[in-house]
Design an enzyme around this catalytic site. Structure first.
Site, PDB file in Angstrom:
ATOM      1  N   LYS A  15       1.075  -1.045  -0.019  1.00 58.15           N
ATOM      2  CA  LYS A  15      -0.079  -0.095  -0.025  1.00 58.15           C
ATOM      3  C   LYS A  15       0.763   1.390   0.087  1.00 58.15           C
ATOM      4  O   LYS A  15       1.763   1.320   0.790  1.00 58.15           O
ATOM      5  CB  LYS A  15      -0.965  -0.162   1.245  1.00 58.15           C
ATOM      6  CG  LYS A  15      -2.332   0.670   1.108  1.00 58.15           C
ATOM      7  CD  LYS A  15      -3.094   0.516   2.377  1.00 58.15           C
ATOM      8  CE  LYS A  15      -4.331   1.170   2.249  1.00 58.15           C
ATOM      9  NZ  LYS A  15      -5.283   1.066   3.541  1.00 58.15           N
TER      10      LYS A  15
HETATM   11  O1  G3P Z   1      -9.298   2.181   4.185  1.00 55.01           O
HETATM   12  C1  G3P Z   1      -9.258   3.594   4.691  1.00 55.01           C
HETATM   13  C2  G3P Z   1      -9.571   3.647   6.121  1.00 55.01           C
HETATM   14  O2  G3P Z   1      -8.728   2.929   6.832  1.00 55.01           O
HETATM   15  C3  G3P Z   1      -9.959   5.210   6.528  1.00 55.01           C
HETATM   16  O3  G3P Z   1     -11.178   5.061   7.024  1.00 55.01           O
HETATM   17  O4  G3P Z   1     -12.904   5.533   8.660  1.00 55.01           O
HETATM   18  O5  G3P Z   1     -10.500   6.423   9.153  1.00 55.01           O
HETATM   19  O6  G3P Z   1     -11.726   7.139   7.311  1.00 55.01           O
HETATM   20  P1  G3P Z   1     -11.665   6.073   8.262  1.00 55.01           P
END
Ligand code: G3P
Length: 217
Positions: free
Chosen positions: A87
């Site tokens: 990633k």
């Molecule tokens: O896959 C991306 C993710 O980890 C971010 O999610 O909920 O932190 O915006 P969030």
């Protein structure tokens, strides 16, 4: 549509895997830290544990932000297990590294994507997955799902192989809308997957079926 779970929590990964619908796992440095996994050796051991639970792709994020170190770190991660997807953040050095990895047959997930232009660049560089963060766009009153639509159109126009991995999915409606648009993958919390099970008419209907069965026996 592939279902990935966005967590480094082993119990939650096991629960999703046991449901039989899990296609992979995404992690990031924040999710690792949330589980208290720190230090290179522990992080590497944790990736290996995740690969033992799921049979699908496991995104492991590089910390480096310069080309040479992204490549070094990414090659180390890719060598850990054949399920590992490197990633890489959407930055100039990241795009160069994605092109390098793509030429070497190493699979990548281009993360922190917030615009159609960034997604176009990731596809041009040969990313395996592109991760537009829809929840974080919604957080700033921007339509995250519209970005998925734009990327779908652009990739279809040119037949790019890069898979759209809708990330920062927060709830079941995000999952359903991404499926309608044609995202290749969604990654979200366990609740976004298990929440799809729920409907009050299912509960009422099952209760009645079981009660009627009991009466007849
Ligand atoms: O896959 C991306 C993710 O980890 C971010 O999610 O909920 O932190 O915006 P969030």
């Amino acid at each position: 549509m592939k279902f990935f779970i966005d967590t480094a929590n082993l119990d939650q990964i096991k629960e999703a895997q046991d449901l039989g619908v899990l296609d992979g796992v995404t992690t990031n440095p924040s999710l690792m830290a949330k589980e208290g996994i720190t230090g290179k050796e522990n992080i590497i051991a944790h990736y290996k544990k995740i690969c033992e639970i799921t049979t699908g792709d496991v995104s492991a994020e590089v910390i480096a932000t310069d080309f040479d170190n992204i490549v070094k770190e990414g090659e180390e991660l890719a060598a850990l297990h054949d399920q590992i997807i490197v990633k890489v953040p959407m930055i100039k050095e990241g795009i160069k590294a994605i092109k390098y990895f793509s030429d070497k047959g190493i699979k990548t997930n281009c993360t922190l994507v917030f615009s159609a232009g960034q997604a176009l660049l990731a596809a041009k560089a040969g990313a395996t997955y592109v991760s537009p963060f829809i929840g974080r766009l919604d957080d700033i009153s921007t339509d995250g799902l519209n970005l998925i639509m734009e990327i779908r159109q652009i990739y279809d126009n040119y037949g790019f192989d890069t898979q759209i991995l809708a990330a920062s999915v927060r709830h079941t409606m995000h999952v359903i809308d991404c499926a309608k648009i044609g995202a290749d993958v969604m990654t979200g919390p366990l609740s976004a997957i298990t929440g799809l099970l729920n409907h009050p008419l299912t509960d009422i209907g099952l209760e009645k079926f079981l009660a009627d069965h009991k009466k007849g026996n």
